[in-house]
Design a protein around this motif. Structure first.
Motif, PDB file in Angstrom:
ATOM      1  N   VAL A   1      -6.848  -6.057  -6.241  1.00 10.53           N
ATOM      2  CA  VAL A   1      -6.071  -4.912  -5.530  1.00 10.53           C
ATOM      3  C   VAL A   1      -7.041  -4.019  -4.717  1.00 10.53           C
ATOM      4  O   VAL A   1      -8.044  -3.587  -4.963  1.00 10.53           O
ATOM      5  CB  VAL A   1      -5.343  -3.584  -6.687  1.00 10.53           C
ATOM      6  N   PRO A   2      -6.990  -4.102  -3.129  1.00 13.82           N
ATOM      7  CA  PRO A   2      -7.781  -3.525  -2.293  1.00 13.82           C
ATOM      8  C   PRO A   2      -7.788  -1.836  -2.638  1.00 13.82           C
ATOM      9  O   PRO A   2      -7.144  -1.434  -3.487  1.00 13.82           O
ATOM     10  CB  PRO A   2      -7.121  -3.964  -0.920  1.00 13.82           C
ATOM     11  N   GLY A   3      -8.894  -1.555  -1.750  1.00  7.02           N
ATOM     12  CA  GLY A   3      -9.030   0.062  -1.986  1.00  7.02           C
ATOM     13  C   GLY A   3      -7.847   0.890  -1.921  1.00  7.02           C
ATOM     14  O   GLY A   3      -7.145   0.820  -1.154  1.00  7.02           O
ATOM     15  N   GLY A   4      -7.832   1.978  -2.652  1.00  6.06           N
ATOM     16  CA  GLY A   4      -6.336   2.951  -2.287  1.00  6.06           C
ATOM     17  C   GLY A   4      -5.488   2.570  -3.521  1.00  6.06           C
ATOM     18  O   GLY A   4      -5.411   1.708  -4.233  1.00  6.06           O
ATOM     19  N   LYS A   5      -4.307   3.317  -3.179  1.00 10.08           N
ATOM     20  CA  LYS A   5      -3.050   3.125  -4.143  1.00 10.08           C
ATOM     21  C   LYS A   5      -2.301   2.326  -3.438  1.00 10.08           C
ATOM     22  O   LYS A   5      -1.911   1.947  -2.359  1.00 10.08           O
ATOM     23  CB  LYS A   5      -2.468   4.477  -4.132  1.00 10.08           C
ATOM     24  N   TYR A   6      -1.703   1.455  -4.319  1.00 10.84           N
ATOM     25  CA  TYR A   6      -0.567   0.188  -4.141  1.00 10.84           C
ATOM     26  C   TYR A   6       0.220   0.292  -5.150  1.00 10.84           C
ATOM     27  O   TYR A   6       0.384   0.750  -6.354  1.00 10.84           O
ATOM     28  CB  TYR A   6      -1.392  -1.045  -4.053  1.00 10.84           C
ATOM     29  N   ALA A   7       1.656  -0.470  -4.784  1.00 10.66           N
ATOM     30  CA  ALA A   7       2.600  -0.635  -5.708  1.00 10.66           C
ATOM     31  C   ALA A   7       2.965  -2.114  -5.678  1.00 10.66           C
ATOM     32  O   ALA A   7       2.929  -2.627  -4.536  1.00 10.66           O
ATOM     33  CB  ALA A   7       3.981   0.345  -5.084  1.00 10.66           C
ATOM     34  N   LEU A   8       3.357  -2.353  -7.075  1.00  7.86           N
ATOM     35  CA  LEU A   8       3.618  -3.848  -7.242  1.00  7.86           C
ATOM     36  C   LEU A   8       5.283  -3.998  -7.437  1.00  7.86           C
ATOM     37  O   LEU A   8       5.751  -3.475  -8.396  1.00  7.86           O
ATOM     38  CB  LEU A   8       2.871  -4.507  -8.345  1.00  7.86           C
ATOM     39  N   TYR A   9       5.624  -4.730  -6.475  1.00  4.99           N
ATOM     40  CA  TYR A   9       7.237  -4.530  -6.586  1.00  4.99           C
ATOM     41  C   TYR A   9       7.645  -6.352  -6.764  1.00  4.99           C
ATOM     42  O   TYR A   9       7.219  -7.291  -6.221  1.00  4.99           O
ATOM     43  CB  TYR A   9       7.935  -4.570  -5.025  1.00  4.99           C
TER      44      TYR A   9
ATOM     45  N   GLN B   1       0.737  -5.148   6.280  1.00 11.27           N
ATOM     46  CA  GLN B   1      -0.245  -4.428   5.154  1.00 11.27           C
ATOM     47  C   GLN B   1       0.150  -4.978   3.857  1.00 11.27           C
ATOM     48  O   GLN B   1      -0.393  -5.038   2.905  1.00 11.27           O
ATOM     49  CB  GLN B   1      -0.325  -3.142   4.902  1.00 11.27           C
ATOM     50  N   VAL B   2       1.535  -5.798   3.759  1.00  6.56           N
ATOM     51  CA  VAL B   2       2.106  -6.254   2.546  1.00  6.56           C
ATOM     52  C   VAL B   2       1.559  -7.424   2.269  1.00  6.56           C
ATOM     53  O   VAL B   2       1.453  -8.354   2.915  1.00  6.56           O
ATOM     54  CB  VAL B   2       3.762  -6.212   2.687  1.00  6.56           C
ATOM     55  N   ILE B   3       1.113  -7.790   1.051  1.00  6.21           N
ATOM     56  CA  ILE B   3       0.386  -8.942   0.466  1.00  6.21           C
ATOM     57  C   ILE B   3       1.601  -9.638  -0.409  1.00  6.21           C
ATOM     58  O   ILE B   3       1.879  -9.195  -1.288  1.00  6.21           O
ATOM     59  CB  ILE B   3      -0.778  -8.341  -0.512  1.00  6.21           C
ATOM     60  N   ASP B   4       1.850 -10.544  -0.167  1.00  4.10           N
ATOM     61  CA  ASP B   4       2.822 -11.711  -0.751  1.00  4.10           C
ATOM     62  C   ASP B   4       2.132 -12.358  -1.678  1.00  4.10           C
ATOM     63  O   ASP B   4       1.289 -13.382  -1.284  1.00  4.10           O
ATOM     64  CB  ASP B   4       3.341 -12.585   0.103  1.00  4.10           C
ATOM     65  N   LEU B   5       2.511 -11.985  -3.142  1.00 12.10           N
ATOM     66  CA  LEU B   5       2.150 -12.618  -4.330  1.00 12.10           C
ATOM     67  C   LEU B   5       2.752 -13.762  -4.843  1.00 12.10           C
ATOM     68  O   LEU B   5       2.501 -14.454  -6.024  1.00 12.10           O
ATOM     69  CB  LEU B   5       1.485 -11.614  -5.475  1.00 12.10           C
ATOM     70  N   THR B   6       3.903 -14.024  -4.201  1.00 14.14           N
ATOM     71  CA  THR B   6       5.068 -14.895  -4.897  1.00 14.14           C
ATOM     72  C   THR B   6       4.659 -16.147  -5.418  1.00 14.14           C
ATOM     73  O   THR B   6       4.805 -16.571  -6.473  1.00 14.14           O
ATOM     74  CB  THR B   6       6.224 -14.944  -3.764  1.00 14.14           C
ATOM     75  N   GLY B   7       3.641 -16.913  -4.662  1.00 14.51           N
ATOM     76  CA  GLY B   7       3.204 -18.210  -4.846  1.00 14.51           C
ATOM     77  C   GLY B   7       2.080 -18.324  -5.463  1.00 14.51           C
ATOM     78  O   GLY B   7       1.431 -19.421  -5.873  1.00 14.51           O
ATOM     79  N   LYS B   8       1.453 -17.232  -6.085  1.00 15.23           N
ATOM     80  CA  LYS B   8       0.096 -17.309  -6.495  1.00 15.23           C
ATOM     81  C   LYS B   8       0.172 -16.876  -8.020  1.00 15.23           C
ATOM     82  O   LYS B   8      -0.686 -16.250  -8.686  1.00 15.23           O
ATOM     83  CB  LYS B   8      -0.610 -15.964  -5.983  1.00 15.23           C
ATOM     84  N   LYS B   9       1.026 -17.845  -8.617  1.00 14.77           N
ATOM     85  CA  LYS B   9       0.898 -17.870 -10.116  1.00 14.77           C
ATOM     86  C   LYS B   9       0.367 -19.038 -10.884  1.00 14.77           C
ATOM     87  O   LYS B   9       0.391 -20.251 -10.189  1.00 14.77           O
ATOM     88  CB  LYS B   9       2.571 -18.032 -10.207  1.00 14.77           C
TER      89      LYS B   9
ATOM     90  N   PRO C   1       0.889  -1.123  -0.173  1.00  9.71           N
ATOM     91  CA  PRO C   1       0.059  -0.052   0.043  1.00  9.71           C
ATOM     92  C   PRO C   1       0.899   1.277   0.019  1.00  9.71           C
ATOM     93  O   PRO C   1       1.854   1.045   0.408  1.00  9.71           O
ATOM     94  CB  PRO C   1      -0.830  -0.007   1.410  1.00  9.71           C
ATOM     95  N   ASP C   2       0.317   2.338  -0.558  1.00  9.58           N
ATOM     96  CA  ASP C   2       0.814   3.708  -0.620  1.00  9.58           C
ATOM     97  C   ASP C   2       0.115   4.456   0.015  1.00  9.58           C
ATOM     98  O   ASP C   2      -0.792   5.094  -0.500  1.00  9.58           O
ATOM     99  CB  ASP C   2       1.262   3.961  -2.223  1.00  9.58           C
ATOM    100  N   PRO C   3       0.353   5.103   1.056  1.00 11.47           N
ATOM    101  CA  PRO C   3       1.752   5.089   1.719  1.00 11.47           C
ATOM    102  C   PRO C   3       1.554   3.639   2.815  1.00 11.47           C
ATOM    103  O   PRO C   3       0.508   3.298   3.143  1.00 11.47           O
ATOM    104  CB  PRO C   3       2.010   6.210   2.751  1.00 11.47           C
ATOM    105  N   LEU C   4       2.769   3.033   2.939  1.00  7.37           N
ATOM    106  CA  LEU C   4       3.127   1.999   3.953  1.00  7.37           C
ATOM    107  C   LEU C   4       3.066   2.419   5.222  1.00  7.37           C
ATOM    108  O   LEU C   4       3.737   3.041   5.598  1.00  7.37           O
ATOM    109  CB  LEU C   4       3.901   1.166   3.725  1.00  7.37           C
ATOM    110  N   GLU C   5       2.047   1.777   6.205  1.00  4.28           N
ATOM    111  CA  GLU C   5       1.999   1.954   7.722  1.00  4.28           C
ATOM    112  C   GLU C   5       2.527   0.779   8.577  1.00  4.28           C
ATOM    113  O   GLU C   5       2.969   1.109   9.614  1.00  4.28           O
ATOM    114  CB  GLU C   5       0.598   2.530   8.280  1.00  4.28           C
ATOM    115  N   SER C   6       2.455  -0.357   8.015  1.00  3.41           N
ATOM    116  CA  SER C   6       2.688  -1.435   8.712  1.00  3.41           C
ATOM    117  C   SER C   6       3.074  -2.397   7.546  1.00  3.41           C
ATOM    118  O   SER C   6       2.522  -2.772   6.738  1.00  3.41           O
ATOM    119  CB  SER C   6       1.936  -1.831   9.682  1.00  3.41           C
TER     120      SER C   6
END
Length: 236
Positions: A206-214, A189-197, A181-186
């Motif tokens: 993508v939940p409500g609000g702004k996010y960044a995909l790293y 809040q980070v969502i791990d998508l590594t194994g979701k292929k 999430p942007d901004p990141l507060e905790s």
């Protein structure tokens, strides 16, 4: 210590040092203290008479030694190559030129060195898996709340570094993929998508609000040595 004299290390004698008088050594330094330069053999288009002329000019200019770098002309060279043929790297004729300049440098009291292959050992293709250099690159994409889909290929394309001479056989591994999430507060809040292929695709909401995909990508053999000696295919 005697004034005007250089104090030598305990394991050296006066005979090991070329000048006992420090000021005299400064005014008239030995050839080994003169600056050295890199000597480009562009395209290995070298001739005996010209090599000797250049080496003598370097000595007259105060140069103490040279480091020969045999470098290939660009594949699509559009300039004037002066109509000079390129000697084959490590051929008998090329070795003969090398022997000529080493003997001439010795007679001039200069140091002559050589870069072997105009590449680095870890980049040689024969040491592909074990010794190659690797690069970690970060892919970033800003997202808004929606259903989203991205392929591994898209991630790799965005993470691919903008280098001037990329290696065509480079490979990539996706090490991790996180939605932040942007901004990141905790960190919770980070969502791990590594194994979701699924079939090389990542599909997620993508939940409500702004996010960044790293995406963190490991790249094997990401670039080649620019215009290295033609006999070597070298890569980083």
């Amino acid at each position: 210590m005697i004034p005007g004299r250089l104090k030598l290390p305990a394991d050296h004698s006066d005979q090991d040092f070329p000048g006992k008088d420090l000021y005299g050594l400064f005014r008239n330094p030995g050839r080994e203290y003169h600056p050295f330069v890199r000597w480009w053999w562009n395209g290995n288009k070298v001739e005996a008479e010209e090599l000797i002329r250049e080496l003598r000019l370097l000595k007259e200019a105060g140069i103490g030694g040279v480091e020969i770098n045999p470098i290939e002309f660009p594949t699509r060279f559009e300039g004037d190559d002066l109509g000079k043929p390129s000697l084959k790297w490590l051929s008998d004729e090329w070795i003969g030129m090398l022997r000529l300049v080493f003997e001439e440098a010795k007679s001039l009291g200069m140091t002559c060195d050589l870069i072997v292959g105009s590449g680095w050992p870890f980049a040689l293709s024969i040491w592909w898996e074990k010794n190659e250099a690797r690069l970690w690159s970060l892919q970033l994409r800003n997202l808004q709340a929606t259903r989203y889909e991205i392929s591994e290929f898209e991630i790799f394309k965005e993470a691919d570094p903008a280098v001037s001479s990329p290696f065509p056989g480079r490979t990539m591994d996706l090490l991790s993929l996180y939605l932040v999430p942007d901004p990141l507060e905790s960190m919770d809040q980070v969502i791990d998508l590594t194994g979701k292929k699924s079939k090389r695709l990542f599909r997620f909401s993508v939940p409500g609000g702004k996010y960044a995909l790293y995406g963190l990508v490991k790249i094997h053999g990401f670039m080649e040595v620019i215009n290295g000696a033609p006999v070597l295919r070298v890569r980083y």
